[in-house]
Design an enzyme around this catalytic site. Structure first.
Site, PDB file in Angstrom:
ATOM      1  N   SER A 234      -4.357   7.147  12.819  1.00 14.01           N
ATOM      2  CA  SER A 234      -3.883   6.803  14.199  1.00 14.01           C
ATOM      3  C   SER A 234      -4.994   7.012  15.190  1.00 14.01           C
ATOM      4  O   SER A 234      -6.008   7.522  14.812  1.00 14.01           O
ATOM      5  CB  SER A 234      -2.768   8.062  14.598  1.00 14.01           C
ATOM      6  OG  SER A 234      -3.570   9.295  14.754  1.00 14.01           O
ATOM      7  N   ASN A 235      -4.876   6.614  16.123  1.00 14.04           N
ATOM      8  CA  ASN A 235      -5.958   6.558  17.243  1.00 14.04           C
ATOM      9  C   ASN A 235      -6.461   8.096  17.588  1.00 14.04           C
ATOM     10  O   ASN A 235      -7.626   8.321  17.982  1.00 14.04           O
ATOM     11  CB  ASN A 235      -5.615   5.816  18.660  1.00 14.04           C
ATOM     12  CG  ASN A 235      -5.526   4.471  18.395  1.00 14.04           C
ATOM     13  OD1 ASN A 235      -5.666   4.018  17.133  1.00 14.04           O
ATOM     14  ND2 ASN A 235      -5.419   3.546  19.537  1.00 14.04           N
ATOM     15  N   GLU A 236      -5.518   9.031  17.314  1.00 12.93           N
ATOM     16  CA  GLU A 236      -5.973  10.379  17.659  1.00 12.93           C
ATOM     17  C   GLU A 236      -6.919  10.705  16.641  1.00 12.93           C
ATOM     18  O   GLU A 236      -7.944  11.481  16.760  1.00 12.93           O
ATOM     19  CB  GLU A 236      -4.829  11.336  17.753  1.00 12.93           C
ATOM     20  CG  GLU A 236      -4.010  11.322  18.869  1.00 12.93           C
ATOM     21  CD  GLU A 236      -3.110  10.123  19.119  1.00 12.93           C
ATOM     22  OE1 GLU A 236      -2.574   9.500  17.991  1.00 12.93           O
ATOM     23  OE2 GLU A 236      -2.265   9.877  20.124  1.00 12.93           O
TER      24      GLU A 236
ATOM     25  N   GLU B 163     -10.749  -1.212   5.467  1.00 15.70           N
ATOM     26  CA  GLU B 163      -9.724  -1.553   6.563  1.00 15.70           C
ATOM     27  C   GLU B 163      -9.974  -1.486   8.022  1.00 15.70           C
ATOM     28  O   GLU B 163      -9.899  -2.473   8.578  1.00 15.70           O
ATOM     29  CB  GLU B 163      -8.595  -0.445   6.254  1.00 15.70           C
ATOM     30  CG  GLU B 163      -7.241  -0.904   6.716  1.00 15.70           C
ATOM     31  CD  GLU B 163      -6.229   0.351   6.364  1.00 15.70           C
ATOM     32  OE1 GLU B 163      -5.144   0.071   7.099  1.00 15.70           O
ATOM     33  OE2 GLU B 163      -6.296   0.933   5.383  1.00 15.70           O
TER      34      GLU B 163
ATOM     35  N   SER C 262       4.450  -1.216   4.229  1.00 12.58           N
ATOM     36  CA  SER C 262       4.590  -2.418   4.755  1.00 12.58           C
ATOM     37  C   SER C 262       4.845  -3.433   3.870  1.00 12.58           C
ATOM     38  O   SER C 262       4.268  -3.642   2.840  1.00 12.58           O
ATOM     39  CB  SER C 262       3.584  -2.898   5.445  1.00 12.58           C
ATOM     40  OG  SER C 262       3.448  -1.876   6.702  1.00 12.58           O
TER      41      SER C 262
ATOM     42  N   GLN D  52       0.820  -1.133  -0.072  1.00 15.15           N
ATOM     43  CA  GLN D  52       0.033  -0.042  -0.100  1.00 15.15           C
ATOM     44  C   GLN D  52       0.717   1.095  -0.082  1.00 15.15           C
ATOM     45  O   GLN D  52       1.384   1.665   0.989  1.00 15.15           O
ATOM     46  CB  GLN D  52      -0.845  -0.185   1.253  1.00 15.15           C
ATOM     47  CG  GLN D  52      -1.734   1.223   1.417  1.00 15.15           C
ATOM     48  CD  GLN D  52      -2.408   1.293   2.720  1.00 15.15           C
ATOM     49  OE1 GLN D  52      -1.998   0.909   3.759  1.00 15.15           O
ATOM     50  NE2 GLN D  52      -3.700   1.851   2.752  1.00 15.15           N
ATOM     51  N   GLY D  53       0.797   1.970  -1.150  1.00 12.61           N
ATOM     52  CA  GLY D  53       1.416   3.276  -1.199  1.00 12.61           C
ATOM     53  C   GLY D  53       0.757   4.598  -1.190  1.00 12.61           C
ATOM     54  O   GLY D  53       0.824   5.285  -1.782  1.00 12.61           O
ATOM     55  N   TYR D  54       0.584   4.772   0.311  1.00 12.95           N
ATOM     56  CA  TYR D  54      -0.284   5.985   0.650  1.00 12.95           C
ATOM     57  C   TYR D  54       0.552   7.061   1.218  1.00 12.95           C
ATOM     58  O   TYR D  54       0.777   8.017   0.602  1.00 12.95           O
ATOM     59  CB  TYR D  54      -1.469   5.796   1.598  1.00 12.95           C
ATOM     60  CG  TYR D  54      -2.727   4.904   1.079  1.00 12.95           C
ATOM     61  CD1 TYR D  54      -2.625   4.439  -0.309  1.00 12.95           C
ATOM     62  CD2 TYR D  54      -3.814   5.130   1.765  1.00 12.95           C
ATOM     63  CE1 TYR D  54      -4.077   3.837  -0.843  1.00 12.95           C
ATOM     64  CE2 TYR D  54      -5.033   4.638   1.197  1.00 12.95           C
ATOM     65  CZ  TYR D  54      -4.930   4.008  -0.011  1.00 12.95           C
ATOM     66  OH  TYR D  54      -6.279   3.531  -0.404  1.00 12.95           O
ATOM     67  N   SER D  55       0.956   6.630   2.593  1.00 11.50           N
ATOM     68  CA  SER D  55       1.846   7.589   3.058  1.00 11.50           C
ATOM     69  C   SER D  55       3.129   8.197   2.521  1.00 11.50           C
ATOM     70  O   SER D  55       3.905   7.514   1.778  1.00 11.50           O
ATOM     71  CB  SER D  55       2.093   7.159   4.453  1.00 11.50           C
ATOM     72  OG  SER D  55       1.092   6.443   5.136  1.00 11.50           O
TER      73      SER D  55
HETATM   74  C1  LIG Z   1       4.568  -0.060  11.175  1.00  9.90           C
HETATM   75  C2  LIG Z   1       3.782   0.938  10.231  1.00  9.90           C
HETATM   76  C3  LIG Z   1       3.168   0.387   9.103  1.00  9.90           C
HETATM   77  C4  LIG Z   1       2.802   1.204   8.118  1.00  9.90           C
HETATM   78  N1  LIG Z   1       2.332   0.725   7.134  1.00  9.90           N
HETATM   79  C5  LIG Z   1       2.061   1.477   5.939  1.00  9.90           C
HETATM   80  C6  LIG Z   1       1.678   1.166   4.823  1.00  9.90           C
HETATM   81  O1  LIG Z   1       1.702  -0.130   4.499  1.00  9.90           O
HETATM   82  N2  LIG Z   1       1.333   2.123   3.877  1.00  9.90           N
HETATM   83  C7  LIG Z   1       1.083   3.278   3.924  1.00  9.90           C
HETATM   84  O2  LIG Z   1       0.782   3.958   3.314  1.00  9.90           O
HETATM   85  N3  LIG Z   1       1.211   3.766   5.237  1.00  9.90           N
HETATM   86  C8  LIG Z   1       1.950   3.061   6.178  1.00  9.90           C
HETATM   87  N4  LIG Z   1       2.119   3.448   7.491  1.00  9.90           N
HETATM   88  C9  LIG Z   1       2.169   4.766   7.946  1.00  9.90           C
HETATM   89  C10 LIG Z   1       0.990   5.163   8.868  1.00  9.90           C
HETATM   90  O3  LIG Z   1      -0.286   5.302   8.105  1.00  9.90           O
HETATM   91  C11 LIG Z   1       1.286   6.745   9.265  1.00  9.90           C
HETATM   92  O4  LIG Z   1       2.372   6.516  10.040  1.00  9.90           O
HETATM   93  C12 LIG Z   1       0.065   7.358  10.154  1.00  9.90           C
HETATM   94  O5  LIG Z   1      -0.800   7.715   9.206  1.00  9.90           O
HETATM   95  C13 LIG Z   1       0.521   8.643  10.745  1.00  9.90           C
HETATM   96  O6  LIG Z   1       1.173   9.558   9.939  1.00  9.90           O
HETATM   97  P1  LIG Z   1       2.642   9.918  10.309  1.00  9.90           P
HETATM   98  O7  LIG Z   1       3.549   8.643  10.550  1.00  9.90           O
HETATM   99  O8  LIG Z   1       3.215  10.792   9.344  1.00  9.90           O
HETATM  100  O9  LIG Z   1       2.432  10.835  11.865  1.00  9.90           O
HETATM  101  P2  LIG Z   1       1.790  12.196  11.751  1.00  9.90           P
HETATM  102  O10 LIG Z   1       0.667  12.180  11.010  1.00  9.90           O
HETATM  103  O11 LIG Z   1       2.893  13.307  11.723  1.00  9.90           O
HETATM  104  O12 LIG Z   1       1.365  12.334  13.393  1.00  9.90           O
HETATM  105  C14 LIG Z   1       2.060  12.551  14.404  1.00  9.90           C
HETATM  106  C15 LIG Z   1       1.246  12.679  15.718  1.00  9.90           C
HETATM  107  O13 LIG Z   1       0.242  13.681  15.463  1.00  9.90           O
HETATM  108  C16 LIG Z   1      -0.844  13.219  15.778  1.00  9.90           C
HETATM  109  N5  LIG Z   1      -1.929  13.990  15.045  1.00  9.90           N
HETATM  110  C17 LIG Z   1      -1.722  14.236  13.406  1.00  9.90           C
HETATM  111  N6  LIG Z   1      -3.016  15.138  13.248  1.00  9.90           N
HETATM  112  C18 LIG Z   1      -3.524  15.353  14.244  1.00  9.90           C
HETATM  113  C19 LIG Z   1      -4.676  15.978  14.239  1.00  9.90           C
HETATM  114  N7  LIG Z   1      -5.490  16.615  13.420  1.00  9.90           N
HETATM  115  N8  LIG Z   1      -5.450  15.776  15.642  1.00  9.90           N
HETATM  116  C20 LIG Z   1      -4.846  15.184  16.662  1.00  9.90           C
HETATM  117  N9  LIG Z   1      -3.746  14.677  16.593  1.00  9.90           N
HETATM  118  C21 LIG Z   1      -2.993  14.480  15.238  1.00  9.90           C
HETATM  119  C22 LIG Z   1      -0.922  11.604  15.256  1.00  9.90           C
HETATM  120  O14 LIG Z   1      -2.023  11.075  15.793  1.00  9.90           O
HETATM  121  C23 LIG Z   1       0.364  11.334  15.867  1.00  9.90           C
HETATM  122  O15 LIG Z   1       0.380  10.935  17.104  1.00  9.90           O
HETATM  123  C24 LIG Z   1       2.655   2.566   8.388  1.00  9.90           C
HETATM  124  C25 LIG Z   1       3.002   3.159   9.413  1.00  9.90           C
HETATM  125  C26 LIG Z   1       3.750   2.363  10.623  1.00  9.90           C
HETATM  126  C27 LIG Z   1       4.073   2.753  11.708  1.00  9.90           C
END
Ligand SMILES: Cc1cc2nc3c(=O)[nH]c(=O)nc-3n(C[C@H](O)[C@H](O)[C@H](O)COP(=O)(O)OP(=O)(O)OC[C@H]3O[C@@H](n4cnc5c(N)ncnc54)[C@H](O)[C@@H]3O)c2cc1C
Lengths: 398, 376
Positions: free
Chosen positions: A383-385, A244, A161, A126-129
């Site tokens: 994320s849970n937030e 999902e 992943s 999955q190439g989203y992030s």
């Molecule tokens: C082990 C692992 C596997 C993953 N696999 C994939 C994958 O296969 N494909 C893919 O595309 N992505 C994948 N991801 C990415 C994942 O979806 C992102 O890490 C996630 O969306 C959070 O983005 P970020 O890491 O940029 O954190 P950020 O978005 O920068 O967030 C940092 C913190 O700020 C909080 N935050 C952000 N915005 C808000 C808000 N509006 N209100 C309150 N709190 C907020 C977040 O909850 C978090 O605690 C994976 C991540 C991990 C850790």
């Protein structure tokens, strides 16, 4: 109201249980039980078994290789897989891109990709992030520029992943910078062997490397690999996120972990007795088990509502939150059960064929790394937030 | 009441802080962890030269003659740098045991060389069945002429591989969970009958499993009084907990500051994530947890000198409970607020997370000490 499944379902359950116990390769079951690393080959073998039975993609419409099972039957099947010690199958093809393709793809795409997923031929990621686009996914920057019959892709995906296992990647890419950011995103299917793709593994705190950065430099992708319409990718992505989250409760797998926790607490010593007889630890186990029960029955309530055709919306965000918190708590208790023996770092012990004496007990080596690793669950998949924001906004109207 | 450092203590702090700044970038630490011994002998010599190894050793034995506050100052800085040299094992626990329990000859023989960095010590107190009960000792020491012969097992002995001498607890009388009947022995690491299995730990340190098979020692190996070793174990465990509390405060302070900086700079949805109120509250709670931990670290350190044994025991157990609670919250939230970045080996966050998690297990986790405190 009735808490029991009907007799038909019990027959189905028996069938599923027998299937798993007869067909799951014992070495794989053993690896899952002992918390050893599951290699691609292990998963591949098991997915071949499921595919051979036509059960790899049970939720799909029958015409694309699904089973025609009801929601309840699918739920029971999930339970039986976990209970029988089966490893989690790769979700990226079956649960993510598959439904997008059969819902929004064209006939050529359906005919080509769906059988290859259902038959365990193609593995997907999955190439989203992206580095700058995590929670705020719509701000993604990876560019796709039209050049005749191809898109030329430039940019970087991250946290991907199991990109190293994948034959294909489904990507959200930017095809327009006009208007709202959500309205310039497209959904592309890309062959991982395309020239210009580079994968860099990312080492994680637990010592593993399940995530990767995927770099795209002038990668040429046929326009035929666009799903649905250009600039409508965000709609498909949201549809997929719904999918999902719907499968996220996974209480069956957590129940197995609680079984394991009890076994380990029954083997570890504390205060001159077994840890399982320590009233405080017993209470900790009971607490997490009750939380898990509440999760399971909430999941079932939503499931039965869906089965009756009632819409279940953003409520499922709650399943993601509680499921991951519970997984994390169980992993914490498992590690705590070890006492000092959480300290030794013996990654070799998690590989097949390692036959030295364990340090501490044979289940010990996996547990601290697992606790570290499980912190990911409250970060990924929204994320849970973010899930709480969704609940507050969509369900509670705040 | 006064919670400020004396002039000399402040100087000590400045110099340890400088050491950590100069020698302990994450990359430098990574390199040390990857070496054979897992730390730097050069750093160890430097610590000796600066007087840090003898900071709590009496002047009569070649030390500086400082006390618990000096150890606290050092350990907090070491926590900030995630220092991997065996200070805790060798100096706080090993040196502490000799200083508290050694006879004149033992002190003369060991403390000056320890302070000069010529020898290292380790302390084996845990066993497979013991979990956190220091009195749960099955390793046996049986009378053998004027000396003893030891048989048994000691688990997760930190930095045993590099120690010249290893102090172990063994049972000389009573049942396996009696507080009476425990004696401490000083063993040479290369003595006949002692075998080691060395391994790294999840937080980048080293430890060993020890097997003792007919290890023969003379009466000069006995540390403290025969059968009365538990009191010494208890004292040293309180000193160890105070040191761990300080180390954890150092670790948590870094996580708090790093995370605070991160949420100010990481932007999502067009603004720094630190603008979201939920993140602000989380940061505020992390700050509170750090402050509580710091208070309890001071308490654990200052109460070590309290003449009332009950006060000492309560302060120590209470501190271990509070730092345990604080470190779980702070480290989990630091990872969470860093998002995916928090899960990487590349950032420092994960390394502090792992060290803090293991500090909770050291000398009894928070659940263990909560239970003890409730029964005091
Ligand atoms: C082990 C692992 C596997 C993953 N696999 C994939 C994958 O296969 N494909 C893919 O595309 N992505 C994948 N991801 C990415 C994942 O979806 C992102 O890490 C996630 O969306 C959070 O983005 P970020 O890491 O940029 O954190 P950020 O978005 O920068 O967030 C940092 C913190 O700020 C909080 N935050 C952000 N915005 C808000 C808000 N509006 N209100 C309150 N709190 C907020 C977040 O909850 C978090 O605690 C994976 C991540 C991990 C850790």
């Amino acid at each position: 109201m009735d808490l029991n499944f009907s007799a038909d379902y019990r027959v189905f359950q028996e069938k599923a249980r027998t299937f798993v116990s007869d067909n799951l390769p014992p070495d794989i079951r053993d690896k899952v039980r002992r918390g050893l690393n599951i290699q691609k080959d292990d998963l591949h073998r098991w997915q071949d078994v499921l595919a051979g039975q036509g059960w790899l993609a049970p939720a799909w419409p029958v015409e694309h290789g699904g089973t025609g099972w009801s929601l309840v039957e699918r739920h029971i099947f999930q339970e039986e897989l976990a209970r029988g010690g089966a490893p989690q199958t790769s979700p990226f093809g079956v649960s993510m891109v598959g439904p997008v393709i059969y819902t929004f793809g064209d006939d050529t795409q359906k005919q080509h990709y769906l059988p290859r997923i259902a038959n365990n031929i193609d593995w997907w990621c999955q190439g989203y992030s992206e580095p700058g686009a995590g929670s705020d996914l719509a701000s993604l920057q990876t560019k796709a520029e039209r050049d005749g019959e191809v898109y030329v892709i430039n940019g970087q995906k991250t946290w991907t992943s199991y990109a190293n296992y994948a034959d294909m990647i489904f990507c959200l890419v930017r095809t327009s910078t006009k208007g709202k950011i959500q309205e310039g995103i497209s959904f592309l299917l890309i062959d991982m062997k395309s020239p210009g793709i580079e994968i860099h593994p990312i080492r994680t705190v637990d010592g593993g490397a399940e995530v990767n950065s995927v770099f795209f430099t002038d990668v040429r992708v046929p326009v035929a690999n666009l799903v649905g319409e250009e600039n409508k990718g965000w709609t498909y992505a949201k549809f997929l996120l719904g999918h999902e989250r719907g499968t996220v409760a996974n209480s069956a797998a957590s129940k197995q972990q609680v079984v394991k926790l009890k076994e380990i607490a029954g083997a570890e010593r504390s205060g001159g007795r077994f840890l399982i007889d320590d009233p405080d630890f017993k209470r900790d186990i009971a607490e997490v088990e009750i939380a898990l029960t509440a999760l399971e029955y909430t999941d079932l309530r939503y499931l039965m509502a869906s089965a009756k055709g009632q819409p279940v919306g953003a409520e499922v965000s709650m399943l993601k939150i509680r499921a991951t918190e519970i997984q994390q708590r169980i992993s914490e208790l498992l590690m705590k059960a070890l006492g000092y023996y959480a300290n030794p770092y013996v990654p070799e012990a998690l590989e097949e064929g390692w036959n030295e004496d364990p340090i501490g007990s044979d289940y010990a080596a996996a547990l601290a790394p697992q606790y570290f690793n499980k912190r990911k669950t409250s970060i990924y998949g929204g994320s849970n937030e973010i899930q709480r924001n969704i609940l507050a906004k969509m369900v509670l109207g705040l | 009441m006064d919670f400020s450092l004396s002039e000399e203590q402040q100087l000590l702090k400045d110099s340890v802080d400088r050491f950590v700044r100069e020698e302990y970038s994450l990359d430098q630490r990574r390199n040390l962890v990857a070496t054979d011994e897992g730390f730097s002998r050069e750093n160890w010599s430097k610590m000796a030269e600066l007087g840090w190894l003898g900071v709590a050793v009496p002047e009569a034995y070649g030390g500086i003659g400082g006390g618990a506050v000096e150890i606290m100052v050092m350990m907090e800085a070491f926590g900030e740098g995630l220092v991997v040299e065996p200070y805790m094992a060798s100096i706080v626990l090993g040196g502490g045991l000799i200083a508290e329990g050694g006879d004149e000859a033992q002190k003369q023989a060991i403390l000056p060389s320890l302070a000069e960095g010529k020898i290292m010590l380790a302390f084996g107190y845990a066993e497979r069945q013991s979990r956190y009960d220091l009195f749960d000792v099955e390793t046996k020491a049986e009378k053998d002429g004027a000396g003893y012969v030891l048989n048994g097992h000691k688990g997760v002995v930190f930095h045993a591989a590099v120690a010249d001498k290893i102090i172990v607890s063994a049972r000389t009388a009573g049942g396996s969970r009696d507080t009476n009947g425990i004696t401490l022995f000083i063993l040479d690491n290369n003595c006949t009958g002692l075998s080691r299995r060395d391994y790294p730990t999840v937080d980048g340190l080293r430890a060993s499993e020890l097997t003792l098979e007919n290890v023969k020692v003379g009466s000069d190996a006995i540390l403290g009084d025969v059968d009365r070793g538990f009191a010494l174990l208890d004292t040293i465990s309180q000193q160890g907990i105070a040191a761990l509390a300080a180390e954890s405060v150092g670790c948590m302070t870094v996580l708090l500051n790093t995370t605070n900086e991160y949420v100010k700079t990481r932007k999502q949805f067009g603004q720094p994530i630190g603008k979201f109120q939920v993140i602000q509250h989380r940061m505020a709670d992390m700050f509170i947890a750090c402050e509580e931990a710091r208070s309890m670290s001071y308490l654990a350190t200052l109460r070590l000198e309290d003449p009332d044994a009950g006060e000492r025991a309560r302060a120590s157990a209470a501190a271990k409970v509070q730092i345990g609670k604080s470190l779980v919250y702070v480290s989990q939230q630091a990872v969470q607020l860093h998002g995916g970045m928090g899960m990487t080996d590349e950032l420092n966050v994960g390394h502090y997370f792992k060290r803090l998690t293991m500090i909770d297990t050291m000398l009894g986790d928070q659940d263990y000490h909560l239970k003890r405190y409730a029964e005091m």
